[in-house]
Design a protein around this motif. Sequence first.
Motif, PDB file in Angstrom:
ATOM      1  N   UNK A 122       6.533   0.542   6.342  1.00 11.76           N
ATOM      2  CA  UNK A 122       6.918  -0.506   7.285  1.00 11.76           C
ATOM      3  C   UNK A 122       6.290  -1.824   6.838  1.00 11.76           C
ATOM      4  N   UNK A 123       6.945  -2.900   7.262  1.00  7.89           N
ATOM      5  CA  UNK A 123       6.570  -4.248   6.816  1.00  7.89           C
ATOM      6  C   UNK A 123       6.000  -5.036   7.994  1.00  7.89           C
ATOM      7  N   UNK A 124       4.738  -5.476   7.868  1.00  9.39           N
ATOM      8  CA  UNK A 124       4.103  -6.332   8.862  1.00  9.39           C
ATOM      9  C   UNK A 124       3.826  -7.692   8.238  1.00  9.39           C
ATOM     10  N   UNK A 176      -1.477   4.675   5.012  1.00  3.43           N
ATOM     11  CA  UNK A 176      -2.202   3.411   4.937  1.00  3.43           C
ATOM     12  C   UNK A 176      -1.888   2.489   6.102  1.00  3.43           C
ATOM     13  N   UNK A 177      -0.821   2.788   6.850  1.00  2.00           N
ATOM     14  CA  UNK A 177      -0.493   1.980   8.023  1.00  2.00           C
ATOM     15  C   UNK A 177      -1.076   2.526   9.306  1.00  2.00           C
ATOM     16  N   UNK A 231       0.863  -1.190   0.000  1.00  2.00           N
ATOM     17  CA  UNK A 231       0.000   0.000   0.000  1.00  2.00           C
ATOM     18  C   UNK A 231       0.893   1.233   0.000  1.00  2.00           C
ATOM     19  N   UNK A 232       1.121   1.801  -1.170  1.00  2.00           N
ATOM     20  CA  UNK A 232       2.074   2.909  -1.261  1.00  2.00           C
ATOM     21  C   UNK A 232       1.425   4.273  -1.106  1.00  2.00           C
ATOM     22  N   UNK A 290       2.914  -4.062   3.329  1.00  2.00           N
ATOM     23  CA  UNK A 290       3.744  -2.862   3.452  1.00  2.00           C
ATOM     24  C   UNK A 290       2.793  -1.672   3.425  1.00  2.00           C
ATOM     25  N   UNK A 291       2.879  -0.811   4.443  1.00  2.00           N
ATOM     26  CA  UNK A 291       1.972   0.333   4.534  1.00  2.00           C
ATOM     27  C   UNK A 291       2.756   1.542   5.026  1.00  2.00           C
ATOM     28  N   UNK A 292       2.133   2.721   4.918  1.00  2.00           N
ATOM     29  CA  UNK A 292       2.847   3.967   5.224  1.00  2.00           C
ATOM     30  C   UNK A 292       2.319   4.615   6.497  1.00  2.00           C
TER      31      UNK A 292
END
Length: 869
Positions: free
Chosen positions: A865-867, A780-781, A775-776, A807-809
């Motif tokens: 970031x990566x979850x 979004x995070x 999700x660029x 992956x979200x921001x």
Amino acid sequence: MRYFLVLGLFVVISFKCVGQTIWDKTDSLFQQGTVTGDFHEANQGYQQYFAGDPFSVDDSQTVFLRYDKYAQSCYYVGNQKKCVAVFDSIIDLFAESSFRDSLSNANGWIAFLYQMQGKFEKSIRYNQRALIIAQRAEKRIDIAAITNNLGLMYSEMGLYDKAITNYSEAKEIVNGLADTTALSTILGNIGLIYYSWGQPKKAIQYFEEAFQLISEKGKPNDKARILANLGAALGQTGMIEEGSKKLDEALELYKRSGNLDGYAKALNNTGTVHFNSGKYEEAYTYFWQAYQISDSLANTDNRAVSSNNIGVYFEIQKKYRDALRYYIEAMKWDDLAKREASLARDYYHAGRCYSALNELDSAVEYFNRSIAIKERIRKTATGESRRDYLESQTLTYRSLAEVYFQMGEVTRLYEIIEFAKAKQLAEQLSGSDLITILKLKDFQATLEKDEAVLEYFFTENKNLLLLYISSDSARAFSLDTKEFDKRSRGLFGEEMKLIPGYIETSDKLTKNRPGRSSDIMKEVQCQVELLRDFVRDPGADDHTRKLARLFFSYLLESASGYFQGVRKLTIVPDGVLALIPFEILVDSSGKYLVENYNVGYSQTCNVRMMLEGRSYPDNRKPLLAIGGAPYEKDHQGMAAEELLTEKYIFYLKDQIALRESEDMPVADLYEKVGFGVWGEIPGTLEEVIAIKSLVEGSDVLVKENASEGRVKGIEKSGDLKKYRIIHFSTHGVVVNALPELSAIVLSQTGDSTDDGYLRVSEVRKLKLEADLVNLSGCETGMGKVYNSEGVVGLTHAFLVAGANAVIASFWQVADKSTATFMVMLYEEFGKQQSYCDALSQVKRDFISGKVNGDWNHPFHWAPFIYFGK
């Protein structure tokens, strides 16, 4: 009382005189008692009459009614045991008679008496008998009353799912009868369920609606009951003054009516509101009055509540032995009545006292007892209510974790931390309430030699615990929050004052208010928000690095001595820490964390292993990229959430639920919270086209095809499961006050019946088999932060939908640098063993300046970031 009784319980029947018999005199005395309130002489007369031959009267109806009056007189003189026995006799004698439909009255009385004694299971049995009779006679108001009473019993036992089902059924019947008093009572009872589930704001809605129905013509006791509950709920949400006013009104109404039972309950509620505002001595005065009244009335419910409240007062004075005496007394009454929720509260407070006395084995025992009950109650709720209940009860789990830390029990500490966090996400991932926590040694066996997990957990008593886990080591640390707070305030005190919700001093870190949420997260939240403000401002680089260095020393330095040989760190954050990109933390040499380690995130170790356990086909397509959606020219800007009042939020929540149930668009609701017109993002089309050229065999949806309708159409055909990676290069929207509106913003043009917002509830329903969702877009995070669940938003939703990683921001990203970042990321995917490692490498490339010297600031590379696995 929190219910309405079956009609006809207090009907006084006149009898035909048959001479100067015992019965005639006694009946006259009974009627006098209805005026004077003294039934003792009437009761003695009934005893004399029934000692003879009551069946000498040929008229069986007369015999039936005489038994009924005898039973009532037993109740009025306080002989509940005899009252039950007489009503039981009525049921046995007339079960097959023409009066059997009248036996609902007798069953209802017995149910009521058992309820007063706290024998809820017996009360339920008699209520169920009464319900069958009322249904057979088709007496709708009686059916509603008994169904409501059943809900009340289930509520007392902590079976809130059954309770709310009964209340809802009763509400439907009463709605058709236009009985405002009965409807008010039921609405008030529903409000109590939401209050027990940890949703006082929703409870307030029901209490206010209930009071509005009877505000003019309602009886004083009915008004007082609802006002007392409303006052307690307002106080719980921090509206101390408003809550106190409602409770004062309730106390005055109870005093005028002479209802001591209700008066005692209102005193307890009033004391609790004063206690929560820090007025402990005033609170104790109210608690003690309630205790004395409840003791004189022998009411086990009020006795237990008063005892617990007095225990809390002594606990705040650090008189732990005195507190325990009252907590144990409360346990006795709550255990006798099988009041599960109240018993869990008593156990929790006893555990706190034993912990303070350093009697840790006893503390563990009582905290575990409390948690066992709370887990049962939690599972009576669903969806938002289940999540909010755990949020309201999380202190019990956190207190137990602290005790395990003090005992040096690292394995048990790991288990309770894992058990307490992200429970709803784990249940949604597994599709089951039965979640098994992977044992620590088994989890360690899954880790690579160069990998370590850092799991954080705030405790109730103002500590932050760090659990360091590697393949061959597991260690726990207590982090010095006071020192961190002192140093950060020394450097950035003036800037912190500008943060919404800023707490003036750190004195609250030393306060110990039982049953209250820990202030430590609020304290740390100031620094978290400040760091996020600094990192989003490239001109504040010096401040960013100084505060990032402080965070490193606070969060990582205790365990950093064990990092030798470690190449990958998995961060399992807690609470507000989930809003920090740990990659930006600065070590003693001045390097960002990501310069030395590949960094990924997980909600819990258990969630990570659940994702690891998923297996998808190898023959999937490599990529579906969605971007370049057409928007309007002007962007309306961010939502002014501070302008959203509580009532408006509830209105919007109801609107969202209604639209979702009827599959209606919600686009206009975004306008109501400050969104609505979205600006074009030219870089997203370039980004998607560039990614397609890099990934052979990939598919794209661009321009008008980047729509909600197309995405759902692909999902409906089953083709959405055929992609390894799904990439969204679009706007993202997050409304923290209304997480239901968090969404991927797709095409806002065209004739599609969809509204263009792929919301979290819709995301969860997608059927994915993706290794990664990228999700660029902006923020979004983000989402609403729950102490128990973490950040609830799009990341959770995509994991539930089937993505193994997201992956979200963390903030609004720059168009050009993000497009470049994403293209480099897909180039790196082909070189690295994992998506997480690839993401960290691209961040290092940006830091080095080899991409663009102006983009080495973390604003450009740190938001992603990566979850996941």
